[in-house]
Design a protein around this motif. Structure first.
Motif, PDB file in Angstrom:
ATOM      1  N   TYR A  84      -0.121   3.175 135.858  1.00  0.00           N
ATOM      2  CA  TYR A  84      -0.366   1.869 136.458  1.00  0.00           C
ATOM      3  C   TYR A  84       0.740   1.607 137.484  1.00  0.00           C
ATOM      4  CZ  TYR A  84      -2.921   1.833 132.069  1.00  0.00           C
ATOM      5  OH  TYR A  84      -3.712   2.178 131.033  1.00  0.00           O
ATOM      6  N   PRO A  85       0.386   1.566 138.785  1.00  0.00           N
ATOM      7  CA  PRO A  85       1.434   1.578 139.816  1.00  0.00           C
ATOM      8  C   PRO A  85       2.336   0.348 139.816  1.00  0.00           C
ATOM      9  CG  PRO A  85      -0.739   1.240 140.799  1.00  0.00           C
ATOM     10  CD  PRO A  85      -0.965   1.550 139.364  1.00  0.00           C
ATOM     11  N   HIS A  86       1.840  -0.771 139.275  1.00  0.00           N
ATOM     12  CA  HIS A  86       2.637  -1.997 139.358  1.00  0.00           C
ATOM     13  C   HIS A  86       3.513  -2.199 138.132  1.00  0.00           C
ATOM     14  CE1 HIS A  86      -0.977  -2.721 137.121  1.00  0.00           C
ATOM     15  NE2 HIS A  86      -0.505  -3.851 136.673  1.00  0.00           N
ATOM     16  N   MET A  87       3.467  -1.257 137.189  1.00  0.00           N
ATOM     17  CA  MET A  87       4.260  -1.419 135.971  1.00  0.00           C
ATOM     18  C   MET A  87       5.403  -0.397 135.959  1.00  0.00           C
ATOM     19  SD  MET A  87       1.458  -1.800 132.974  1.00  0.00           S
ATOM     20  CE  MET A  87       0.007  -2.814 133.138  1.00  0.00           C
ATOM     21  N   THR A  88       6.497  -0.750 135.269  1.00  0.00           N
ATOM     22  CA  THR A  88       7.577   0.213 135.106  1.00  0.00           C
ATOM     23  C   THR A  88       7.132   1.285 134.114  1.00  0.00           C
ATOM     24  OG1 THR A  88       8.524  -0.957 133.251  1.00  0.00           O
ATOM     25  CG2 THR A  88       9.292  -1.605 135.441  1.00  0.00           C
ATOM     26  N   VAL A  89       7.953   2.319 134.008  1.00  0.00           N
ATOM     27  CA  VAL A  89       7.649   3.399 133.071  1.00  0.00           C
ATOM     28  C   VAL A  89       7.504   2.837 131.650  1.00  0.00           C
ATOM     29  CG1 VAL A  89       8.633   5.455 131.984  1.00  0.00           C
ATOM     30  CG2 VAL A  89       8.687   5.205 134.464  1.00  0.00           C
ATOM     31  N   HIS A  90       8.438   1.962 131.283  1.00  0.00           N
ATOM     32  CA  HIS A  90       8.394   1.375 129.943  1.00  0.00           C
ATOM     33  C   HIS A  90       7.085   0.609 129.742  1.00  0.00           C
ATOM     34  CE1 HIS A  90       9.326  -1.201 126.526  1.00  0.00           C
ATOM     35  NE2 HIS A  90      10.374  -0.426 126.255  1.00  0.00           N
ATOM     36  N   GLU A  91       6.714  -0.195 130.754  1.00  0.00           N
ATOM     37  CA  GLU A  91       5.484  -0.990 130.647  1.00  0.00           C
ATOM     38  C   GLU A  91       4.248  -0.096 130.607  1.00  0.00           C
ATOM     39  OE1 GLU A  91       7.033  -4.978 132.997  1.00  0.00           O
ATOM     40  OE2 GLU A  91       6.168  -3.310 134.094  1.00  0.00           O
ATOM     41  N   ASN A  92       4.295   0.987 131.395  1.00  0.00           N
ATOM     42  CA  ASN A  92       3.198   1.948 131.380  1.00  0.00           C
ATOM     43  C   ASN A  92       2.999   2.530 129.989  1.00  0.00           C
ATOM     44  OD1 ASN A  92       1.561   3.109 133.728  1.00  0.00           O
ATOM     45  ND2 ASN A  92       3.489   2.564 134.705  1.00  0.00           N
ATOM     46  N   MET A  93       4.118   2.946 129.401  1.00  0.00           N
ATOM     47  CA  MET A  93       4.025   3.610 128.101  1.00  0.00           C
ATOM     48  C   MET A  93       3.630   2.634 127.001  1.00  0.00           C
ATOM     49  SD  MET A  93       7.241   6.190 128.565  1.00  0.00           S
ATOM     50  CE  MET A  93       7.399   6.725 126.877  1.00  0.00           C
ATOM     51  N   SER A  94       4.076   1.376 127.153  1.00  0.00           N
ATOM     52  CA  SER A  94       3.829   0.433 126.060  1.00  0.00           C
ATOM     53  C   SER A  94       2.534  -0.360 126.229  1.00  0.00           C
ATOM     54  CB  SER A  94       5.017  -0.539 125.953  1.00  0.00           C
ATOM     55  OG  SER A  94       5.155  -1.252 127.164  1.00  0.00           O
ATOM     56  N   ARG A 106      11.993   2.397 135.999  1.00  0.00           N
ATOM     57  CA  ARG A 106      11.496   2.701 137.343  1.00  0.00           C
ATOM     58  C   ARG A 106       9.991   2.498 137.432  1.00  0.00           C
ATOM     59  NH1 ARG A 106      14.368   8.023 139.448  1.00  0.00           N
ATOM     60  NH2 ARG A 106      16.468   7.659 138.653  1.00  0.00           N
ATOM     61  N   LYS A 107       9.528   2.369 138.674  1.00  0.00           N
ATOM     62  CA  LYS A 107       8.082   2.293 138.942  1.00  0.00           C
ATOM     63  C   LYS A 107       7.575   3.710 139.229  1.00  0.00           C
ATOM     64  CE  LYS A 107       7.126  -2.270 139.183  1.00  0.00           C
ATOM     65  NZ  LYS A 107       7.382  -3.118 140.345  1.00  0.00           N
ATOM     66  N   PRO A 108       6.291   3.969 138.986  1.00  0.00           N
ATOM     67  CA  PRO A 108       5.767   5.331 139.200  1.00  0.00           C
ATOM     68  C   PRO A 108       6.048   5.902 140.584  1.00  0.00           C
ATOM     69  CG  PRO A 108       4.158   4.022 138.041  1.00  0.00           C
ATOM     70  CD  PRO A 108       5.295   3.100 138.381  1.00  0.00           C
ATOM     71  N   LYS A 109       6.010   5.050 141.628  1.00  0.00           N
ATOM     72  CA  LYS A 109       6.188   5.620 142.974  1.00  0.00           C
ATOM     73  C   LYS A 109       7.605   6.133 143.210  1.00  0.00           C
ATOM     74  CE  LYS A 109       7.130   1.373 145.547  1.00  0.00           C
ATOM     75  NZ  LYS A 109       6.419   0.134 145.385  1.00  0.00           N
ATOM     76  N   GLN A 110       8.535   5.743 142.330  1.00  0.00           N
ATOM     77  CA  GLN A 110       9.907   6.242 142.469  1.00  0.00           C
ATOM     78  C   GLN A 110      10.118   7.555 141.713  1.00  0.00           C
ATOM     79  OE1 GLN A 110      11.168   2.354 140.905  1.00  0.00           O
ATOM     80  NE2 GLN A 110      12.718   2.363 142.508  1.00  0.00           N
ATOM     81  N   LEU A 111       9.039   8.085 141.128  1.00  0.00           N
ATOM     82  CA  LEU A 111       9.188   9.291 140.303  1.00  0.00           C
ATOM     83  C   LEU A 111       8.617  10.509 141.026  1.00  0.00           C
ATOM     84  CD1 LEU A 111       7.903   7.875 136.902  1.00  0.00           C
ATOM     85  CD2 LEU A 111      10.243   7.929 137.709  1.00  0.00           C
ATOM     86  N   SER A 112       9.128  11.672 140.652  1.00  0.00           N
ATOM     87  CA  SER A 112       8.562  12.915 141.187  1.00  0.00           C
ATOM     88  C   SER A 112       7.312  13.274 140.378  1.00  0.00           C
ATOM     89  CB  SER A 112       9.589  14.027 141.065  1.00  0.00           C
ATOM     90  OG  SER A 112       9.772  14.340 139.701  1.00  0.00           O
ATOM     91  N   GLY A 113       6.578  14.265 140.867  1.00  0.00           N
ATOM     92  CA  GLY A 113       5.340  14.671 140.183  1.00  0.00           C
ATOM     93  C   GLY A 113       5.566  15.046 138.724  1.00  0.00           C
TER      94      GLY A 113
END
Lengths: 366, 303
Positions: free
Chosen positions: A87-97, A129-136
């Motif tokens: 989910y592009p608008h959520m942080t990694v933590h929010e994505n996972m939870s 971090r947000k997904p767009k700040q992460l590598s593949g």
């Protein structure tokens, strides 16, 4: 944790049959890989297990319960998608939870699970971090983390490594294997890459044209393929198929390839093949590693012959050589020190102890 | 996503790649020429409005240079802002526009989500149908709508004509189809795996819409909001046809009907009113322009 049973499952899109009645039993804790070429029905099968596609006919059971009409959210599964689908608008933590928050888990339980998954995947420092700040590769880990925190009955992976570059793919493959060793959740993994299938799977399911060609351990499929398709699909470079005739010559069972070349069938195999002699043309299946340079001393069952090399591909630890037999290009693997040169002849040896014989009409391995 | 196409390559100091940079220079000259032409064409009316609004009635009717204010005054502004009717128009316009935006979003967003994502029988046909309704101009719609309201009045005794709030029913006939269409396009650009992931995570369709789609599609949502607001704010025909009393009028119709008395045109105040009326959309555009462009071009390219 649960087993998955697939019974006579059919998927029809309008008039096109994508899956033609497959049966498959996946055991608890097992890592099963569905592999096959594009359009073979592997992804459709996975999506039917997930509940993202309706089942036209048949039955799918997860943990003993038939789930045909159960919506995805109630199947207790987690899925990792090819393009990560974070989910592009959520942080990694929010994505996972996200899933846990929807299910109204208490906050400290959510944090505990996310931390645990982040520890397993080594992404603790990325949680804000947000997904767009992460590598593949990092995104892929987060996608896996999102699956792990749910602690589902079954993990489903849909070509999760296809978007990564070759090096990262090898690395993530090992990660996935490690994760599975730690969490031991039943896993169904779809890929078109047979190397991924061989390296990851407890059992590999080879699919083609909407049917299962063969199910078995990676070694089983490699050494004992049941069909020509499996024999050709598993292994890289692919198995060579050489047209020949199986016939009796001077009391010995031989594979007559052309006027100048006939390979004697090793006595250990002769008993198995003798019933097929004289049945017209058959295909000799030999893997490239069983076509090597001839040594001075030939082992029993190994036959030497002369080849004119068309192309050589030095790979470092070995050299791939390509030469014609009966108009077919055949691939062999030779020692780099064997002196293979393009356009030059080389004495080759075929190890017939590892031969396969295929009926070209039925496509079955004899 | 950037809307401008010119890459910021510094002009070559030495024209070594002769034809390339010469081509580019000429292209730039022509684009500036036409851009300036357009700017003049489109900015002349508002500038003329501003100039006229600063003049007295005497100066407007006097034979002087119309592009210059010899005796600037704010009296038009003072009179207009001091009069209760103008403020009533302004308030009516604001209430109608904001309400229409809210109503439009409440209908368009779920409709677009359903049409683009919840594959159901006839959804594609319905989506096209929504767009087709947008192609019917209000000039064709207002007479049958008027008739419908008259019939409704006969049947129920409820008077709908000459009520400002009836515009809340009428404007969405223009805004809902277009906004739904924009949002369908925007939602379509969101990868399918995202809602599948949400479904597997345990989200209902409503939760998927509220927690995933709306935040992700925010630029599109803002573009649709701006559009709905602009259309409502500038709408002229419907209020002209359906409202008549001064207390029920919205700004565009109000200015025309109260400031033109027979053949007497109060040009200073008309221009002032038009200028003040143009301010709210202008301010909204100024702040949300980037979102608007991003929203309208979404789906044009992947990325």
């Amino acid at each position: 944790m649960a087993e998955v049973h697939i019974r006579k499952v059919v998927k029809k899109y309008d008039e096109v049959l994508a899956v033609r009645g497959i049966d498959l039993d996946i055991r608890d804790h097992e890592f099963v890989v569905l592999v096959g070429p594009s359009g073979c029905g592997k992804t459709t099968t996975l999506r039917m297990i997930a509940g993202l596609e309706d089942i036209t006919d048949g039955e799918i059971a997860i943990g003993g319960d038939v789930v045909n009409d159960v919506p995805p959210k109630d199947r207790d599964i987690a899925m990792v998608f090819q393009n990560y689908a974070l989910y592009p608008h959520m942080t990694v933590h929010e994505n996972m939870s996200f899933g846990l928050r929807l299910k109204k888990f208490p906050k400290d339980e959510i944090n505990r699970r996310v931390d645990e998954a982040a520890r397993i995947l080594d992404i603790k420092e990325l949680l804000d971090r947000k997904p767009k700040q992460l590598s593949g590769g990092q995104r892929q880990r987060v996608a896996m983390g999102r699956a792990i925190v749910r602690n589902p009955k079954v993990f489903l992976f849909d070509e999760p490594l296809s978007n990564l570059d070759a090096k990262l793919r090898v690395q993530m493959r090992i990660e996935i294997k490690k994760v599975h060793q730690k969490v031991r959740t039943t896993t169904v993994y779809v890929t078109h890459d047979q190397v991924e299938a061989m390296t990851l799977a407890d059992r590999v399911v080879v699919m083609n044209n909407g049917v299962i060609e063969q199910v078995g351990t990676p070694n089983d499929l490699y050494h004992h393929p049941k069909t020509r398709f499996v024999a050709g699909f598993i292994g890289s470079p692919a198995m060579n198929f050489i047209p020949c005739k199986l016939q009796d010559e001077a009391g010995e069972l031989k594979l007559r390839i052309n006027d100048g070349l006939a390979l004697p069938v090793p006595p250990a195999r002769a008993g198995k093949y003798v019933q097929h002699k004289g049945n017209g043309s058959v295909l000799l299946g030999l893997r490239p590693e069983h076509l090597t340079e001839a040594r001075a001393q030939l082992d029993p069952g190994v036959v030497a012959f002369d080849a004119n090399l068309d192309v050589t591909e030095p790979m470092g630890m070995e050299t791939l050589v390509y030469f014609p037999i009966n108009g077919e290009t055949v691939c062999g693997r030779v020692n780099p020190a064997a002196g293979a040169k393009e356009g030059a002849p080389l004495k080759m040896a075929a190890d017939l102890n590892n031969m396969h014989l295929i009926d070209p009409k039925s496509g079955l391995v004899l | 996503m950037t809307a401008t196409a010119t890459p910021s390559v510094p002009a070559a100091t030495k024209p070594r790649y002769g034809s390339m940079s010469r081509d580019r220079r000429w292209a730039m000259r022509w684009s500036y020429f036409f851009l300036i032409l357009f700017v003049i064409f489109f900015l002349t009316p508002p500038i003329y409005m501003l100039i006229t609004s600063l003049k007295t009635s005497q100066e407007i009717s006097a034979i002087t240079n119309p592009w210059w204010v010899f005796d600037p005054t704010l009296s038009n502004y003072k009179e207009l802002l001091g009069s209760g009717t103008f403020l009533t128009f302004f308030r009516n316009s604001a209430v109608v526009s904001v309400s229409v935006v809210i109503i439009t979003m409440l209908i368009s967003v779920p409709a677009a989500f359903a049409l683009s994502r919840m594959r159901f029988w006839g959804s594609a046909t319905l989506a096209t149908g929504v767009f087709l309704t947008y192609l019917i101009p209000e000039t064709l719609l207002f007479i049958p709508l008027f008739k419908m309201m008259a019939v409704f009045n006969e049947l129920t005794g409820i008077e709908l004509i000459n009520r400002w709030w009836v515009l809340l029913i009428l404007y969405p006939t223009l805004t809902v189809p277009f906004c739904t269409w924009i949002m369908i396009g925007y939602f379509a650009s969101i990868p399918k795996e995202l809602d599948e992931a949400a479904l597997i995570d345990g989200a209902t369709w409503t939760q998927t819409l509220l927690k995933i789609f709306i935040p992700v599609a925010l630029p599109g949502l803002i573009a649709a909001t701006i559009f709905a607001f602009t259309v409502s704010w500038a709408q002229f025909l419907y209020p002209l046809a359906f409202t008549t009393s001064e207390s029920q009028l919205v700004l565009p119709v109000g200015i025309i009907t109260t400031l033109i008395k027979g053949d007497v045109f109060n040009w200073g105040q008309i221009m002032t009113g038009a200028l003040l009326g143009a301010a709210p959309p202008l301010i909204i555009y100024a702040f949300l322009m980037d979102y608007y462009i991003a929203g309208l071009t979404a789906g044009a390219t992947k990325g």
